[in-house]
Structure formats: structure tokens, C-alpha cells
Scaffold this motif. Sequence first.
Motif, mmCIF file in Angstrom:
data_model
loop_
_atom_site.group_PDB
_atom_site.id
_atom_site.type_symbol
_atom_site.label_atom_id
_atom_site.label_comp_id
_atom_site.label_asym_id
_atom_site.label_seq_id
_atom_site.Cartn_x
_atom_site.Cartn_y
_atom_site.Cartn_z
ATOM 1 N N TYR A 12 45.677 41.672 40.273
ATOM 2 C CA TYR A 12 44.385 40.994 40.214
ATOM 3 C C TYR A 12 43.650 41.261 41.519
ATOM 4 O O TYR A 12 44.142 40.925 42.590
ATOM 5 C CB TYR A 12 44.580 39.494 40.000
ATOM 6 N N HIS A 39 40.269 40.527 43.612
ATOM 7 C CA HIS A 39 39.156 39.586 43.666
ATOM 8 C C HIS A 39 38.256 39.901 44.858
ATOM 9 O O HIS A 39 38.684 39.788 46.006
ATOM 10 C CB HIS A 39 39.691 38.157 43.772
ATOM 11 N N SER A 45 37.698 41.242 39.669
ATOM 12 C CA SER A 45 36.666 40.213 39.672
ATOM 13 C C SER A 45 35.769 40.464 40.874
ATOM 14 O O SER A 45 36.219 40.420 42.016
ATOM 15 C CB SER A 45 37.304 38.827 39.770
ATOM 16 N N ASP A 46 34.489 40.744 40.617
ATOM 17 C CA ASP A 46 33.588 41.090 41.711
ATOM 18 C C ASP A 46 32.148 40.873 41.255
ATOM 19 O O ASP A 46 31.900 40.549 40.095
ATOM 20 C CB ASP A 46 33.809 42.545 42.117
ATOM 21 N N THR A 106 37.345 48.347 41.230
ATOM 22 C CA THR A 106 37.270 47.682 39.927
ATOM 23 C C THR A 106 36.921 48.643 38.791
ATOM 24 O O THR A 106 37.177 48.329 37.636
ATOM 25 C CB THR A 106 36.250 46.525 39.955
ATOM 26 N N PHE A 110 35.816 40.996 35.415
ATOM 27 C CA PHE A 110 35.041 39.773 35.329
ATOM 28 C C PHE A 110 33.939 39.873 36.398
ATOM 29 O O PHE A 110 34.225 39.855 37.578
ATOM 30 C CB PHE A 110 35.906 38.533 35.591
ATOM 31 N N ARG A 116 30.872 38.449 38.458
ATOM 32 C CA ARG A 116 30.447 37.135 38.917
ATOM 33 C C ARG A 116 28.988 37.214 39.356
ATOM 34 O O ARG A 116 28.639 37.993 40.228
ATOM 35 C CB ARG A 116 31.320 36.683 40.078
#
Length: 83
Positions: free
Chosen positions: A30, A32, A62-63, A70, A77, A79
Motif C-alpha cells: 500500500y 500512500h 493512494s495519492d 501509482t 484511490f 484523493r
Amino acid sequence: RPWYPFTYELYQNVIPSAVDGYPYPIKALYIHKGTPILASPAGHAQIEMLRDPKHIPLVIGSDVVIGETTMYADYIFLRYANR
């Protein structure tokens, strides 16, 4: 990774350590708000590590943008800031 005591928690060691199974093998990574590929002097070598599901079966990112790391994730995901 015998140099681990001297490189404690360096971000660029995450992917190579996962591929080596050190200190243990992983099933998912993961990421982030970061890009370990750009944080590493040999980031181009880590691209192949991320692309091979035998090494890391699942990559989740997630960024705020699809970045250099990514873009190799299985799931992203994004953001967005509240306006």
C-alpha cells in the motif's frame, strides 16, 4: 539485507526488501502519498519489481495524482481536496 541496521526506515528500501522477502514476504503493498520509485537512486530497477506479480501480488496506491509509482498499482484511490 545486512545493511538494515544502518539504513533504518529508508523509504527507498521498501520495494527491494519486499521482493527479497526481508524481513518477511508480503502479499500486498500500500503506497500512500509517496513515490518510492523517485526516492531511490535506482528507481528504474524498482519498476520491474512492481510490475512482476510474483514479487508483489497486489499494489494499491493512494495519492492526489497518478504518479510515477501509482501508475503501476493494481488499484488507485485518488484523493481530492474538499472545495
